[in-house]
Design an enzyme around this catalytic site. Sequence first.
Site, PDB file in Angstrom:
ATOM      1  N   CYS A   1       0.812  -1.211   0.000  1.00 41.89           N
ATOM      2  CA  CYS A   1       0.000   0.000   0.000  1.00 41.89           C
ATOM      3  C   CYS A   1       0.855   1.274   0.000  1.00 41.89           C
ATOM      4  CB  CYS A   1      -0.988  -0.035   1.167  1.00 41.89           C
ATOM      5  SG  CYS A   1      -2.399   1.093   0.917  1.00 41.89           S
TER       6      CYS A   1
ATOM      7  N   HIS B   1      -4.139  -4.396   0.521  1.00 41.45           N
ATOM      8  CA  HIS B   1      -3.848  -4.992   1.831  1.00 41.45           C
ATOM      9  C   HIS B   1      -4.259  -6.462   1.873  1.00 41.45           C
ATOM     10  CE1 HIS B   1      -2.583  -1.435   4.087  1.00 41.45           C
ATOM     11  NE2 HIS B   1      -3.502  -0.752   3.416  1.00 41.45           N
TER      12      HIS B   1
ATOM     13  N   GLU C   1      -3.095  -8.634   3.597  1.00 39.18           N
ATOM     14  CA  GLU C   1      -2.934  -9.130   4.965  1.00 39.18           C
ATOM     15  C   GLU C   1      -4.124  -8.822   5.868  1.00 39.18           C
ATOM     16  OE1 GLU C   1      -1.750  -4.820   5.428  1.00 39.18           O
ATOM     17  OE2 GLU C   1      -1.734  -6.348   3.862  1.00 39.18           O
TER      18      GLU C   1
END
Length: 312
Positions: free
Chosen positions: A142, A235, A237
Amino acid sequence: MPVKIPDNLPAAGILESENIFVMSETRAANQDIRPMKVLILNLMPNKIETETQLLRLLGNTPLQVDVDLLRIHDKASKHVSIDHMNNFYRDFEQVRHKNYDGLIITGAPLGQVEFEDVSYWDHIREIIDWSQQHVTSVLFLCWAAHAALFHLYGLNRKLLSSKRSGVFNHKRTTKHYPLLRGFDDEFFAPHSRFAEMDVELLRAHPELQVLTESDTAGAYMVLSKSNRNLFVMGHPEYQKSTLKDEYLRDLAQGLKPEIPENYFSDNDPEKSPIARWHSHGSLLVSNWLNYYVYQLTPYNLDDMSAITPWES
């Protein structure tokens, strides 16, 4: 992990054409195994949540991964105790003499701040420059992806009129890259940012390859031709509740955020979010760790010159 097969087995060519990774007996017999050394520079305010998210993805692989946590400065954080930072995080001076197999640099809540105005911009640039000589492969997430594209290649982001928040459909723009092995033609990934990169500028750069993108959210995965740098604009994650937590936080601060797109059931923030990206996030990090770290890194980390690129 690769499938070990006899030398010169006819099936090898077929499997490789289908993006199935195979390893000859000769290569396997000469391959030494050791734990992968991965450094994480955590720029997110909620350190513990981000640690957990990334370690969850790194743990979803048969490889043994030894992790060091790095902080950008020693200032107190509002979201985590100084004891946690002192006990588990290292300063750059403690690691600058080392080499690592992989480095992950997280996003940061700096989407509306010019890069040169970021208080630790000089330090970020120093770490990025250091990584190009001391790390086999770097995964930028990001904000870090935007910052690294700006610093390394002079490509600047475009600020958006409103925050890009939600879960968006993406498509592969190329097929024959190890990073995309196992990927469906289309997949979902979450985004949460105030800026994006111009896809055409990325495509035009001779040192970069756009691997996946979204009609709505723009470029998503961009790989350097050297294989050393992977830029992921979203993102992967994030856990199921992260976008909801950010949305509620912004509401509480009176920021009048838009509801994250394609996220809540029936687009109703009173209902439960729908997680559509966990399998993609796991595969992305596993492929990066396997093909761009484990398969390329030298056994002796003191010899970074031994790294050879993939023939894509």
